[in-house]
Write a protein that holds these residues in place. Structure first.
Motif, PDB file in Angstrom:
ATOM      1  N   GLN A   1      45.723  48.979  40.013  1.00 11.65           N
ATOM      2  CA  GLN A   1      44.275  49.122  39.919  1.00 11.65           C
ATOM      3  C   GLN A   1      43.806  50.342  40.698  1.00 11.65           C
ATOM      4  OE1 GLN A   1      42.161  45.576  41.124  1.00 11.65           O
ATOM      5  NE2 GLN A   1      40.270  46.693  41.523  1.00 11.65           N
ATOM      6  N   ILE A   2      44.340  50.524  41.883  1.00 12.40           N
ATOM      7  CA  ILE A   2      43.959  51.668  42.713  1.00 12.40           C
ATOM      8  C   ILE A   2      44.447  52.974  42.095  1.00 12.40           C
ATOM      9  CG2 ILE A   2      44.326  52.778  44.949  1.00 12.40           C
ATOM     10  CD1 ILE A   2      44.419  49.949  46.171  1.00 12.40           C
ATOM     11  N   VAL A   3      45.692  52.984  41.619  1.00 12.45           N
ATOM     12  CA  VAL A   3      46.241  54.196  41.007  1.00 12.45           C
ATOM     13  C   VAL A   3      45.452  54.566  39.756  1.00 12.45           C
ATOM     14  CG1 VAL A   3      48.255  55.159  39.814  1.00 12.45           C
ATOM     15  CG2 VAL A   3      48.554  53.927  41.971  1.00 12.45           C
ATOM     16  N   ASP A   4      45.047  53.575  38.967  1.00 10.94           N
ATOM     17  CA  ASP A   4      44.239  53.846  37.772  1.00 10.94           C
ATOM     18  C   ASP A   4      42.894  54.456  38.151  1.00 10.94           C
ATOM     19  OD1 ASP A   4      46.205  52.932  36.096  1.00 10.94           O
ATOM     20  OD2 ASP A   4      45.345  50.929  35.839  1.00 10.94           O
ATOM     21  N   GLY A   5      42.282  53.930  39.203  1.00 16.56           N
ATOM     22  CA  GLY A   5      41.031  54.511  39.670  1.00 16.56           C
ATOM     23  C   GLY A   5      41.218  55.924  40.173  1.00 16.56           C
TER      24      GLY A   5
ATOM     25  N   GLY B   1      37.255  50.049  42.195  1.00 11.58           N
ATOM     26  CA  GLY B   1      36.613  48.759  42.407  1.00 11.58           C
ATOM     27  C   GLY B   1      37.129  48.023  43.623  1.00 11.58           C
ATOM     28  N   VAL B   2      37.517  48.786  44.664  1.00 13.50           N
ATOM     29  CA  VAL B   2      37.984  48.169  45.900  1.00 13.50           C
ATOM     30  C   VAL B   2      37.231  48.787  47.068  1.00 13.50           C
ATOM     31  CG1 VAL B   2      40.287  47.744  44.957  1.00 13.50           C
ATOM     32  CG2 VAL B   2      39.855  49.849  46.245  1.00 13.50           C
ATOM     33  N   SER B   3      37.311  48.129  48.211  1.00  7.48           N
ATOM     34  CA  SER B   3      36.697  48.694  49.407  1.00  7.48           C
ATOM     35  C   SER B   3      37.567  49.820  49.944  1.00  7.48           C
ATOM     36  CB  SER B   3      36.533  47.620  50.479  1.00  7.48           C
ATOM     37  OG  SER B   3      37.804  47.231  50.984  1.00  7.48           O
ATOM     38  N   LYS B   4      36.961  50.675  50.736  1.00  5.54           N
ATOM     39  CA  LYS B   4      37.735  51.772  51.329  1.00  5.54           C
ATOM     40  C   LYS B   4      38.808  51.219  52.258  1.00  5.54           C
ATOM     41  CE  LYS B   4      36.789  56.454  52.976  1.00  5.54           C
ATOM     42  NZ  LYS B   4      35.739  57.368  53.483  1.00  5.54           N
ATOM     43  N   GLY B   5      38.489  50.110  52.942  1.00  2.00           N
ATOM     44  CA  GLY B   5      39.484  49.489  53.808  1.00  2.00           C
ATOM     45  C   GLY B   5      40.689  49.011  53.032  1.00  2.00           C
ATOM     46  N   THR B   6      40.437  48.381  51.877  1.00  2.00           N
ATOM     47  CA  THR B   6      41.548  47.927  51.034  1.00  2.00           C
ATOM     48  C   THR B   6      42.371  49.101  50.538  1.00  2.00           C
ATOM     49  OG1 THR B   6      40.315  45.974  50.296  1.00  2.00           O
ATOM     50  CG2 THR B   6      42.133  46.704  48.900  1.00  2.00           C
ATOM     51  N   LEU B   7      41.691  50.181  50.191  1.00  2.00           N
ATOM     52  CA  LEU B   7      42.395  51.371  49.715  1.00  2.00           C
ATOM     53  C   LEU B   7      43.399  51.863  50.759  1.00  2.00           C
ATOM     54  CD1 LEU B   7      42.715  53.646  47.628  1.00  2.00           C
ATOM     55  CD2 LEU B   7      40.787  54.806  48.721  1.00  2.00           C
ATOM     56  N   TYR B   8      42.953  51.896  52.021  1.00  2.00           N
ATOM     57  CA  TYR B   8      43.834  52.407  53.077  1.00  2.00           C
ATOM     58  C   TYR B   8      44.942  51.419  53.442  1.00  2.00           C
ATOM     59  CZ  TYR B   8      41.176  56.638  54.011  1.00  2.00           C
ATOM     60  OH  TYR B   8      40.594  57.884  53.897  1.00  2.00           O
ATOM     61  N   VAL B   9      44.797  50.158  53.062  1.00  2.00           N
ATOM     62  CA  VAL B   9      45.890  49.210  53.260  1.00  2.00           C
ATOM     63  C   VAL B   9      47.086  49.599  52.383  1.00  2.00           C
ATOM     64  CG1 VAL B   9      46.628  46.833  52.840  1.00  2.00           C
ATOM     65  CG2 VAL B   9      44.456  47.282  53.996  1.00  2.00           C
TER      66      VAL B   9
ATOM     67  N   ALA C   1      53.275  39.974  42.773  1.00  2.00           N
ATOM     68  CA  ALA C   1      52.605  40.332  41.518  1.00  2.00           C
ATOM     69  C   ALA C   1      51.175  40.788  41.774  1.00  2.00           C
ATOM     70  CB  ALA C   1      52.629  39.142  40.564  1.00  2.00           C
ATOM     71  N   LEU C   2      50.468  40.070  42.644  1.00  2.00           N
ATOM     72  CA  LEU C   2      49.094  40.450  42.961  1.00  2.00           C
ATOM     73  C   LEU C   2      49.052  41.788  43.674  1.00  2.00           C
ATOM     74  CD1 LEU C   2      47.688  36.998  44.155  1.00  2.00           C
ATOM     75  CD2 LEU C   2      47.178  38.177  42.003  1.00  2.00           C
ATOM     76  N   ASP C   3      50.008  41.998  44.587  1.00  2.00           N
ATOM     77  CA  ASP C   3      50.083  43.265  45.300  1.00  2.00           C
ATOM     78  C   ASP C   3      50.327  44.413  44.336  1.00  2.00           C
ATOM     79  OD1 ASP C   3      50.369  44.628  48.041  1.00  2.00           O
ATOM     80  OD2 ASP C   3      52.196  45.253  47.013  1.00  2.00           O
ATOM     81  N   SER C   4      51.254  44.208  43.378  1.00  2.00           N
ATOM     82  CA  SER C   4      51.558  45.237  42.392  1.00  2.00           C
ATOM     83  C   SER C   4      50.352  45.510  41.507  1.00  2.00           C
ATOM     84  CB  SER C   4      52.752  44.795  41.543  1.00  2.00           C
ATOM     85  OG  SER C   4      53.049  45.746  40.551  1.00  2.00           O
ATOM     86  N   ALA C   5      49.651  44.465  41.110  1.00  2.00           N
ATOM     87  CA  ALA C   5      48.461  44.638  40.273  1.00  2.00           C
ATOM     88  C   ALA C   5      47.380  45.422  41.012  1.00  2.00           C
ATOM     89  CB  ALA C   5      47.927  43.269  39.840  1.00  2.00           C
ATOM     90  N   LYS C   6      47.202  45.130  42.304  1.00  2.00           N
ATOM     91  CA  LYS C   6      46.200  45.847  43.087  1.00  2.00           C
ATOM     92  C   LYS C   6      46.564  47.324  43.215  1.00  2.00           C
ATOM     93  CE  LYS C   6      43.182  44.168  44.780  1.00  2.00           C
ATOM     94  NZ  LYS C   6      41.790  43.978  44.328  1.00  2.00           N
TER      95      LYS C   6
END
Length: 213
Positions: free
Chosen positions: A21-25, A48-56, A13-18
């Motif tokens: 969040q990225i797709v909305d941004g 609202g995430v780091s670039k590293g998180t985005l590439y994950v 659920a947290l993964d899906s929410a993240k």
């Protein structure tokens, strides 16, 4: 130590929410700047995430754009094409579908998404193919199954349900959406949209209603 089912479910659920969040941004940045001008750094800031998180979650801008297109199309198809085969008022089913479909097609974010897809299709044809498969073809498949069911119930007489579905949706939206999508015009009044859809429904039913014996 293996995670419990509850922990696994929470992580998913947290993964899906993240991801959402990225797709909305990304949607904000792509709509504001277009695909080519958008950067992963700007998308990360908007999400609202780091670039590293985005590439994950997404390895490239192309993959992120594809996810955006797919999610937008899937949401539209699922929302609009829940057709009740047990409703025997064909005119009512088709009219409600037609009006909802046109409304979705001229929604500003959808128009902007289509323009971005068209603009990038030459350089990224896989994006165009993804849009067609997740959007128009997904809707056509759902409507085609409804037509097949109505043929089986003896309420329609149609040899090619897939083509009939394409024809109906095209009749509903083209006269309304082309001036908006290509000409930059404002959507027509609701009365005009209702008239166009009613004409499409009438044409469809005349073509595929079984002849009286």
């Amino acid at each position: 130590m293996q995670p419990t089912p509850a922990e696994t479910s929470l992580h998913a659920a947290l993964d899906s929410a993240k991801r959402r969040q990225i797709v909305d941004g990304a949607r904000q940045v792509f709509l504001a700047q277009g695909f080519d001008a958008a950067s992963m750094g700007e998308i990360a800031r908007a999400a609202g995430v780091s670039k590293g998180t985005l590439y994950v979650y997404f390895e490239s801008k192309e993959e992120l754009f594809a996810a955006l297109v797919k999610s937008q199309c899937a949401l539209t198809a699922e929302r609009l094409f829940e057709l009740d085969v047990d409703n025997h008022d064909l005119r009512d089913v088709l009219t409600r579908l037609g009006l909802s479909f046109v409304a979705a097609m001229i929604e500003p974010r959808h128009v902007a998404t289509i323009r971005m897809v068209i603009g990038s299709a030459d350089r990224k044809p896989e994006i165009g193919r993804l849009f067609v498969e997740a959007g128009p073809r997904a809707g056509v498949r759902r409507l085609s199954k409804w037509v097949e069911a109505k043929v089986a119930q003896g309420e329609l007489d149609c040899r090619d349900p897939d083509l009939a579905a394409w024809q109906f949706l095209t009749m509903c939206h083209t006269a309304v959406t082309m001036p908006v999508l290509v000409g930059g015009e404002a959507p027509p009044p609701q009365e005009r949209i209702a008239y166009v859809v009613d004409s499409a429904v009438e044409t469809f039913l005349r073509a595929f209603t079984p002849a009286a014996s």
